[in-house]
Design an enzyme around this catalytic site. Structure first.
Site, PDB file in Angstrom:
ATOM      1  N   ASP A  13      40.140 100.237   8.844  1.00  0.00           N
ATOM      2  CA  ASP A  13      39.186 101.240   8.375  1.00  0.00           C
ATOM      3  C   ASP A  13      39.401 101.632   6.916  1.00  0.00           C
ATOM      4  OD1 ASP A  13      38.150 101.250  10.981  1.00  0.00           O
ATOM      5  OD2 ASP A  13      39.666 102.711  11.610  1.00  0.00           O
ATOM      6  N   LYS A  16      36.721  97.821   4.305  1.00  0.00           N
ATOM      7  CA  LYS A  16      36.539  96.379   4.086  1.00  0.00           C
ATOM      8  C   LYS A  16      35.062  96.006   4.081  1.00  0.00           C
ATOM      9  CE  LYS A  16      39.030  95.687   7.738  1.00  0.00           C
ATOM     10  NZ  LYS A  16      39.572  97.022   8.015  1.00  0.00           N
ATOM     11  N   GLY A  40      34.916  97.984  13.294  1.00  0.00           N
ATOM     12  CA  GLY A  40      33.778  98.851  13.040  1.00  0.00           C
ATOM     13  C   GLY A  40      33.685  99.066  11.544  1.00  0.00           C
ATOM     14  N   HIS A  41      32.634  98.516  10.951  1.00  0.00           N
ATOM     15  CA  HIS A  41      32.473  98.642   9.499  1.00  0.00           C
ATOM     16  C   HIS A  41      31.210  99.451   9.227  1.00  0.00           C
ATOM     17  CE1 HIS A  41      35.421  95.522   9.444  1.00  0.00           C
ATOM     18  NE2 HIS A  41      34.592  94.600   9.900  1.00  0.00           N
ATOM     19  N   THR A  42      31.344 100.506   8.455  1.00  0.00           N
ATOM     20  CA  THR A  42      30.171 101.277   8.059  1.00  0.00           C
ATOM     21  C   THR A  42      29.807 100.884   6.635  1.00  0.00           C
ATOM     22  OG1 THR A  42      30.832 103.086   9.481  1.00  0.00           O
ATOM     23  CG2 THR A  42      29.253 103.616   7.758  1.00  0.00           C
ATOM     24  N   GLN A 223      40.306  94.328  11.201  1.00  0.00           N
ATOM     25  CA  GLN A 223      41.597  94.995  11.387  1.00  0.00           C
ATOM     26  C   GLN A 223      42.410  94.973  10.085  1.00  0.00           C
ATOM     27  OE1 GLN A 223      40.551  92.565  14.036  1.00  0.00           O
ATOM     28  NE2 GLN A 223      39.387  94.384  14.515  1.00  0.00           N
ATOM     29  N   THR A 238      46.704  94.491  17.125  1.00  0.00           N
ATOM     30  CA  THR A 238      45.632  93.774  17.800  1.00  0.00           C
ATOM     31  C   THR A 238      46.161  92.370  18.096  1.00  0.00           C
ATOM     32  OG1 THR A 238      43.269  93.281  17.753  1.00  0.00           O
ATOM     33  CG2 THR A 238      44.475  92.938  15.677  1.00  0.00           C
ATOM     34  N   THR A 300      34.851 103.570  18.465  1.00  0.00           N
ATOM     35  CA  THR A 300      35.088 104.382  19.663  1.00  0.00           C
ATOM     36  C   THR A 300      34.828 105.870  19.434  1.00  0.00           C
ATOM     37  OG1 THR A 300      37.401 104.615  19.038  1.00  0.00           O
ATOM     38  CG2 THR A 300      36.864 102.785  20.504  1.00  0.00           C
ATOM     39  N   GLY A 301      34.612 106.275  18.187  1.00  0.00           N
ATOM     40  CA  GLY A 301      34.370 107.681  17.876  1.00  0.00           C
ATOM     41  C   GLY A 301      35.639 108.531  17.932  1.00  0.00           C
ATOM     42  N   ARG A 304      40.581 109.714  13.912  1.00  0.00           N
ATOM     43  CA  ARG A 304      41.652 108.857  13.396  1.00  0.00           C
ATOM     44  C   ARG A 304      42.878 109.701  13.055  1.00  0.00           C
ATOM     45  NH1 ARG A 304      37.315 105.817   9.520  1.00  0.00           N
ATOM     46  NH2 ARG A 304      36.495 104.385  11.080  1.00  0.00           N
ATOM     47  N   LEU A 331      39.024 107.531  -3.102  1.00  0.00           N
ATOM     48  CA  LEU A 331      39.724 108.412  -4.045  1.00  0.00           C
ATOM     49  C   LEU A 331      39.057 109.779  -4.058  1.00  0.00           C
ATOM     50  CD1 LEU A 331      42.017 108.466  -6.156  1.00  0.00           C
ATOM     51  CD2 LEU A 331      40.306 107.911  -7.894  1.00  0.00           C
ATOM     52  N   VAL A 413      34.617 105.672  -5.097  1.00  0.00           N
ATOM     53  CA  VAL A 413      34.463 107.123  -5.324  1.00  0.00           C
ATOM     54  C   VAL A 413      33.372 107.719  -4.436  1.00  0.00           C
ATOM     55  CG1 VAL A 413      35.426 107.151  -7.666  1.00  0.00           C
ATOM     56  CG2 VAL A 413      32.982 106.664  -7.342  1.00  0.00           C
TER      57      VAL A 413
HETATM   58  P1  GDP Z   1      36.365  99.035   7.552  1.00  0.00           P
HETATM   59  O1  GDP Z   1      36.568  98.937   9.029  1.00  0.00           O
HETATM   60  O2  GDP Z   1      37.564  98.650   6.774  1.00  0.00           O
HETATM   61  O3  GDP Z   1      35.142  98.314   7.091  1.00  0.00           O
HETATM   62  O4  GDP Z   1      36.137 100.584   7.248  1.00  0.00           O
HETATM   63  P2  GDP Z   1      35.231 101.629   8.084  1.00  0.00           P
HETATM   64  O5  GDP Z   1      33.794 101.348   7.785  1.00  0.00           O
HETATM   65  O6  GDP Z   1      35.668 101.685   9.502  1.00  0.00           O
HETATM   66  O7  GDP Z   1      35.696 103.005   7.449  1.00  0.00           O
HETATM   67  C1  GDP Z   1      35.565 103.257   6.086  1.00  0.00           C
HETATM   68  C2  GDP Z   1      34.607 104.454   5.898  1.00  0.00           C
HETATM   69  O8  GDP Z   1      34.743 104.945   4.579  1.00  0.00           O
HETATM   70  C3  GDP Z   1      33.148 104.111   6.052  1.00  0.00           C
HETATM   71  O9  GDP Z   1      32.491 105.205   6.633  1.00  0.00           O
HETATM   72  C4  GDP Z   1      32.649 103.895   4.625  1.00  0.00           C
HETATM   73  O10 GDP Z   1      31.284 104.190   4.446  1.00  0.00           O
HETATM   74  C5  GDP Z   1      33.501 104.882   3.890  1.00  0.00           C
HETATM   75  N1  GDP Z   1      33.870 104.531   2.510  1.00  0.00           N
HETATM   76  C6  GDP Z   1      34.215 103.316   2.003  1.00  0.00           C
HETATM   77  N2  GDP Z   1      34.593 103.431   0.720  1.00  0.00           N
HETATM   78  C7  GDP Z   1      34.501 104.766   0.418  1.00  0.00           C
HETATM   79  C8  GDP Z   1      34.799 105.523  -0.755  1.00  0.00           C
HETATM   80  O11 GDP Z   1      35.240 105.037  -1.776  1.00  0.00           O
HETATM   81  N3  GDP Z   1      34.572 106.896  -0.678  1.00  0.00           N
HETATM   82  C9  GDP Z   1      34.112 107.484   0.462  1.00  0.00           C
HETATM   83  N4  GDP Z   1      33.954 108.805   0.461  1.00  0.00           N
HETATM   84  N5  GDP Z   1      33.836 106.781   1.575  1.00  0.00           N
HETATM   85  C10 GDP Z   1      34.040 105.449   1.555  1.00  0.00           C
HETATM   86  P1  IMO Z   2      38.449  97.562  11.507  1.00  0.00           P
HETATM   87  O1  IMO Z   2      38.054  96.131  11.283  1.00  0.00           O
HETATM   88  C1  IMO Z   2      41.327 100.334  13.216  1.00  0.00           C
HETATM   89  C2  IMO Z   2      43.399  99.033  16.869  1.00  0.00           C
HETATM   90  C3  IMO Z   2      43.107  99.773  18.170  1.00  0.00           C
HETATM   91  C4  IMO Z   2      44.448  99.635  18.884  1.00  0.00           C
HETATM   92  C5  IMO Z   2      44.899  98.242  18.472  1.00  0.00           C
HETATM   93  C6  IMO Z   2      44.601  97.174  19.515  1.00  0.00           C
HETATM   94  O2  IMO Z   2      37.302  98.486  11.674  1.00  0.00           O
HETATM   95  O3  IMO Z   2      39.442  98.020  10.502  1.00  0.00           O
HETATM   96  P2  IMO Z   2      42.367  95.960  20.293  1.00  0.00           P
HETATM   97  O4  IMO Z   2      41.132  96.517  20.937  1.00  0.00           O
HETATM   98  O5  IMO Z   2      42.137  95.244  19.027  1.00  0.00           O
HETATM   99  O6  IMO Z   2      43.199  95.160  21.245  1.00  0.00           O
HETATM  100  O7  IMO Z   2      43.252  97.278  19.938  1.00  0.00           O
HETATM  101  O8  IMO Z   2      44.226  97.945  17.259  1.00  0.00           O
HETATM  102  N1  IMO Z   2      42.222  98.490  16.180  1.00  0.00           N
HETATM  103  C7  IMO Z   2      41.703  98.999  15.047  1.00  0.00           C
HETATM  104  N2  IMO Z   2      42.039 100.101  14.345  1.00  0.00           N
HETATM  105  N3  IMO Z   2      40.350  99.523  12.767  1.00  0.00           N
HETATM  106  C8  IMO Z   2      40.019  98.403  13.444  1.00  0.00           C
HETATM  107  O9  IMO Z   2      39.130  97.512  12.966  1.00  0.00           O
HETATM  108  C9  IMO Z   2      40.675  98.118  14.670  1.00  0.00           C
HETATM  109  N4  IMO Z   2      40.594  97.127  15.581  1.00  0.00           N
HETATM  110  C10 IMO Z   2      41.541  97.362  16.489  1.00  0.00           C
HETATM  111  O10 IMO Z   2      42.764 101.113  17.926  1.00  0.00           O
HETATM  112  O11 IMO Z   2      45.379 100.556  18.338  1.00  0.00           O
HETATM  113 MG    MG Z   3      36.557 100.129  10.724  1.00  0.00          MG
END
Ligand code: GDP
Ligand code: IMO
Ligand code: MG
Length: 428
Positions: A13, A16, A40-42, A223, A238, A300-301, A304, A331, A413
């Site tokens: 998270d 990426k 989960g990528h937003t 991950q 994972t 999963t909501g 963190r 940042l 940012v």
């Molecule tokens: P990923 O799994 O690595 O793709 O990351 P996630 O999407 O799970 O979580 C990153 C969250 O941070 C998302 O809601 C993005 O929209 C948000 N995000 C990414 N870069 C920035 C940033 O520089 N600033 C802020 N405020 N949010 C960011």
């Molecule tokens: P992104 O790509 C954060 C964590 C789970 C658990 C462990 C094993 O969004 O960064 P799994 O279901 O993979 O067998 O769970 O890994 N986990 C993550 N934590 N970001 C993820 O993906 C994750 N994918 C798995 O919470 O601790």
């Molecule tokens: Mg994620």
């Protein structure tokens, strides 16, 4: 510089998805090389917000061909749900390719993931419950089902029956659940055959040919380093190779084609699920950081777990992945803090330890040694050049850069596509 790998440098998270999306306009291919719908990528584009799980983030860029590599585990129901949801929002998903060697997640894997976690009790890993671990376990045990198996019904049935043999004993006798029939699984998988057929490819051949033509390929890791099956905080990890080595094995290109390795780090740290986390905050500062960064899981909501930036972890990730560039995200989340603590080393049983301890027990006992740096109160979300940042924010970035031993090429940012400061181009 055609082969660019994106990996998480912490526990996931880090942003990426946004980093991949950022490269979208100048990229021809984005391949997801590990994991599945546990990710989960937003991605935020203008006023639109997209939550992606199984699909590569490149699907949102019109010029990109997204590829699901052989290293991914595919839940076909989720695949088509995600595709339909994107199509309903006007995203063209027709270019998607899937490796014929990617493994599929079945009902048996999802059920086992959940009952095994329950069985672990206090020792549970906190998986996403999507069947990821059991599917990779079958792959390694050589009883997995691959996308290519869907195209020969009698082979598919044989393989499903073989795979269910031991699992049903486990489900019925150990976990007190009902047996799963081969028919249920075969019928379910066959219901996707015609839709999946046009997408199937040899990802290695496709991507090597693209690289030969000089096209840009982004290898998108799910991950992160500390969740990697080999290099993470095992067993709280994972079940896939989330580090840069996985980009080669999970897509079918040689390691010498990976020209640039981009590590994504947050300006602080988060973790979902169980396992060691030295800088974790349990107090109101933690609550503040969780709210400020909106740290609730995309998949999963779950709230963190949050903590300060951990420099030894970034150094570890840099070594394990061969990181050439860092993207420092969020940042802006730290805005308003008077002083910002950073973990510079650990105290392990009274001894100062500079690097991530290789021994799991030591890492569990590691207490962070924190240094504090001055914060800033100005809104930085509109900054687009490094010099636009307040001096203390610049100093914070330069301090992290020095501690990490790798250049910070991009700074986030804000969540928006354009909310970045680019110090060094990631494609040149
Ligand atoms: P990923 O799994 O690595 O793709 O990351 P996630 O999407 O799970 O979580 C990153 C969250 O941070 C998302 O809601 C993005 O929209 C948000 N995000 C990414 N870069 C920035 C940033 O520089 N600033 C802020 N405020 N949010 C960011
Ligand atoms: P992104 O790509 C954060 C964590 C789970 C658990 C462990 C094993 O969004 O960064 P799994 O279901 O993979 O067998 O769970 O890994 N986990 C993550 N934590 N970001 C993820 O993906 C994750 N994918 C798995 O919470 O601790
Ligand atoms: Mg994620």
């Amino acid at each position: 510089m055609p082969g660019i790998v994106i990996v998480g440098a912490q526990w996931g998270d880090e942003g990426k998805g946004k980093a991949t999306d950022l490269l979208g306009e100048r990229t021809e291919w984005v391949v997801k090389f590990n994991g599945g719908n546990n990710a989960g990528h937003t991605v935020v584009i203008g006023d639109e917000k997209y939550a992606l799980h199984l699909l590569p983030s490149g699907i949102l860029s019109p010029g990109v061909t997204p590829v699901i590599g052989n290293g991914v585990v595919v839940d076909l129901a989720v695949l088509f749900e995600e595709l339909e949801a994107l199509e309903a929002r006007g995203v063209d998903t027709s270019r998607l390719k899937i490796s014929s060697s990617a493994h599929v997640i079945t009902q048996a894997h999802r059920t086992l993931d959940k009952v095994q976690e329950r069985f672990l009790g206090k020792r549970q890993i906190g998986t996403t419950g999507r069947g990821i671990g059991p599917t990779y376990a079958d792959k390694i045990s050589r009883v997995g089902i691959r996308i290519q198996d869907l195209f020969d019904e009698s082979i598919l049935r044989q393989k499903v029956e073989g795979a269910l043999d031991q699992k049903n004993h486990l489900l019925v006798k150990v976990f007190n659940r009902r047996a799963i029939t081969a028919d249920e699984i075969v019928d379910d998988l066959l219901s996707y055959v015609e839709r999946v057929r046009p997408m199937v490819c040899d990802s290695g051949l496709l991507l090597n040919q693209a690289l030969d033509r000089g096209e840009v390929v982004v290898f998108e890791g799910g991950q992160a380093t500390m969740l990697d099956i080999d290099h993470g905080t095992y067993p709280f990890v994972t079940s896939s190779s989330a580090t840069s080595g996985g980009a080669a094995t999970g897509s079918g290109v040689g390691p010498n084609r990976l020209d640039r390795i981009v590590g994504i780090v947050k300006a602080y740290t988060t973790r979902v699920g169980a396992g060691p986390f030295p800088t974790e905050l349990f107090d109101e500062q933690g609550d503040w950081l969780r709210q400020a960064g909106f740290e609730f899981g995309t998949t999963t909501g779950r709230p963190r777990r949050v903590g300060w930036y951990d420099a030894p972890i970034t150094r570890y990730a840099t070594r394990i992945n061969g990181i050439t560039d860092l993207v420092l995200t969020k940042l802006d989340t730290l805005t308003g803090l008077e002083r910002i603590p950073v973990c510079v080393a650990y105290d392990v049983n009274g001894e100062r330890v500079e690097e991530v301890p290789v021994n799991q027990t030591d890492f569990h006992h590691a207490k962070p040694i924190l240094e504090e740096f001055p914060g800033w109160s100005e809104d930085i979300s509109g900054c687009r050049r490094f010099e636009d940042l307040p001096q203390t924010a610049q100093d914070y970035v330069l301090t992290l850069e020095r501690m990490s031993g790798t250049r910070i090429s991009v700074i986030g940012v804000g969540p928006g596509r354009d909310q970045v400061i680019v110090r060094h181009d990631l494609i040149d």
